[in-house]
Scaffold this motif. Structure first.
Motif, short mmCIF file in Angstrom:
data_model
loop_
_atom_site.label_atom_id
_atom_site.label_comp_id
_atom_site.label_asym_id
_atom_site.label_seq_id
_atom_site.Cartn_x
_atom_site.Cartn_y
_atom_site.Cartn_z
N THR A 166 0.83 -1.21 0.00
CA THR A 166 0.00 0.00 0.00
C THR A 166 0.86 1.25 0.00
OG1 THR A 166 -1.77 -1.15 1.19
CG2 THR A 166 -1.78 1.25 1.28
N ILE A 170 0.90 4.26 -2.76
CA ILE A 170 0.62 5.65 -2.39
C ILE A 170 1.74 6.57 -2.88
CG2 ILE A 170 0.40 7.22 -0.41
CD1 ILE A 170 -0.98 4.97 1.08
N LYS A 171 3.00 6.11 -2.75
CA LYS A 171 4.12 6.92 -3.22
C LYS A 171 4.05 7.15 -4.72
CE LYS A 171 7.45 5.63 0.39
NZ LYS A 171 8.74 4.93 0.67
N PHE A 173 1.32 7.15 -6.48
CA PHE A 173 0.02 7.71 -6.87
C PHE A 173 0.16 9.19 -7.25
CE2 PHE A 173 -3.92 9.90 -5.45
CZ PHE A 173 -4.76 9.41 -6.44
N LEU A 181 -6.69 5.29 -7.42
CA LEU A 181 -5.84 4.50 -6.54
C LEU A 181 -6.56 3.19 -6.22
CD1 LEU A 181 -3.31 4.24 -4.71
CD2 LEU A 181 -4.64 5.32 -2.89
N LEU A 198 -7.89 5.25 2.45
CA LEU A 198 -6.97 5.87 1.50
C LEU A 198 -7.60 6.01 0.12
CD1 LEU A 198 -3.63 4.09 2.48
CD2 LEU A 198 -4.24 6.47 2.89
N GLU A 199 -8.36 5.02 -0.30
CA GLU A 199 -9.02 5.11 -1.60
C GLU A 199 -10.05 6.24 -1.61
OE1 GLU A 199 -10.61 1.29 -2.45
OE2 GLU A 199 -8.68 0.40 -3.02
N SER A 202 -8.10 9.50 -1.73
CA SER A 202 -7.53 9.75 -3.06
C SER A 202 -8.61 10.21 -4.04
CB SER A 202 -6.82 8.50 -3.57
OG SER A 202 -7.75 7.44 -3.78
#
Length: 418
Positions: A166, A170-171, A173, A181, A198-199, A202
């Motif tokens: 994950t 994220i990095k 994205f 994402l 997180l989704e 994003s």
């Protein structure tokens, strides 16, 4: 330090302390049990000795007591009827070394005469047993600690792998793109919940970015259009011949105000675009050569203010960035050095492999140096100054990881990018 390394180090230290404490406790328990066994056997020998004395009321060396060293000494005076255990050593007459013994000392009457009796039992075999048990224990605990550490490390690697996957996604994205994402599901509930959050974040970021981008583009187009129309109509009024002096004055004020509003709008929209990273085109740019090229655009105003320009090259300063932002960066820096310069002053441009320094003569600084890069903070009191030039420079530098420093020595103002 990585999370896995940190937890492994803590686990290793805790295990080491725990195993050390367990090993010491186990050693003392074994030692206590062996000593208790030896002392119990010495007490049995003591009872056998006392039984022998009661039956014979005399003492002679007897084969029954060959196993243990026994010494009987007559004493004078009073004595306490007490039993004492202690460790002692006796020299081995065959090998010449000192052997450890456990000694029981007590007092008794033999034929009406008080004697001090010392019964000793060899501890050689007991110590060897303690050493063997201790060595086996240390080996076992050491192997157990290593095995548990390896097991914990591999287990943590496996359990935390979804988290690291994950983190990598994220990095990588980029919220400026339309690609969503997407995170892989995990067997661990907490990681799945984290992925869901997180989704959603994003998606919200991409939606906000798209809305803000559309707003800045629309604002840039919709506001500039009426401002351009106002400027065009005002210019027509100014060129008209039947206007009075007062009318001409007010129309010029309106014209200057609309131009200022237009430039202010452009500056604020530019800052918004830079902050939202809407300049995605990047290439390696030679800032040293670029600044020399930009100087040609200012030749007229440099000649008008009689400003002398000195170039010092100590290397080539290259940076991967947007070409348009590099042009804005250098334009604002040179414009600032010219605007705040003295008539007949000097500008010194120094370039190196890792820096670009632009220095100019000028009046003493009145404002706080810390506020020079804030928006609408300006040293000049002219109506044409917006106070956004250095704020834009600072924002561009922050976007590309460049350090921007200001120094003032003897009315020489220097801005350094490194």
């Amino acid at each position: 330090m990585k999370l896995l390394a940190k937890t492994s180090r803590i686990y290793l230290m805790a295990s080491l302390v725990t195993y050390l404490a367990v090993g010491l406790a186990f050693y003392w328990i074994i030692k206590y049990m062996i000593y208790d066994e030896v002392e119990s056997r010495l007490k049995v020998e003591k009872r056998d000795f006392e039984t022998y004395i009661r039956q014979h009321d005399t003492w002679t060396n007897n084969s029954y007591f060959v196993e243990n060293k026994i010494e009987v000494y007559p004493i004078t005076g009073n004595f306490k009827n007490e039993v004492i255990f202690k460790d002692t050593v006796i020299t081995n007459r065959y090998e010449g070394n000192e052997d450890p013994f456990r000694q029981l000392t007590f007092y008794t009457l033999i034929g009406g005469i008080p004697y001090r009796v010392a019964i000793r039992k060899s501890m050689i075999q007991s110590y060897k047993l303690i050493e063997a048990i201790s060595a086996a224990l240390i080996t076992f605990l050491g192997l157990l600690m290593v095995c548990m550490y390896v097991f914990h490390r591999r287990l943590s690697d496996k359990l935390w792998q979804p988290f690291y996957d994950t983190l990598v996604k994220i990095k990588d994205f980029d919220w400026t793109q339309n690609k969503k994402l997407e995170l892989a599901s995990s067997e661990i509930t907490e990681f799945n919940e984290l992925g869901d959050v997180l989704e959603k974040m994003s998606d919200k970021m991409q939606h906000d970015y798209k809305s803000l981008r559309e707003f800045t583009e629309n604002a840039s187009h919709e506001i500039q259009t009426p401002l351009a129309l106002i400027n065009a109509r005002v210019e027509q009024f100014i060129q008209a011949k039947d206007l009075g002096k007062d009318h001409t004055y007010w129309i010029e004020e309106i014209y200057h105000a609309s131009r200022r509003m237009s430039r202010l709008n452009q500056g604020l929209l530019l800052l918004a675009k830079i902050e939202n990273q809407q300049f995605t085109d990047q290439e390696e740019i030679d800032l040293s050569g670029q600044v020399e090229s930009k100087l040609r655009d200012f030749e007229d105003i440099l000649s008008h203010k009689q400003i002398k320009v000195t170039m010092r090259s100590q290397g080539t300063f290259r940076k991967v960035m947007s070409l348009s932002l590099a042009d804005i960066l250098l334009t604002n820096l040179l414009n600032n050095a010219i605007k705040h310069n003295l008539h007949g002053g000097e500008i010194t441009i120094e370039t190196g492999n890792r820096h670009l320094l632009i220095s100019n003569t000028g009046h003493p600084l009145k404002a706080d140096p810390e506020s020079l890069f804030d928006r609408f903070k300006k040293e000049s009191t002219g109506a044409e100054s917006l106070g956004l030039g250095l704020a834009i420079v600072k924002q561009i530098c922050d976007n590309y990881g460049l350090a921007l420093d200001y120094q003032n020595r003897e009315n020489i103002h220097s801005l350094k990018i490194s």
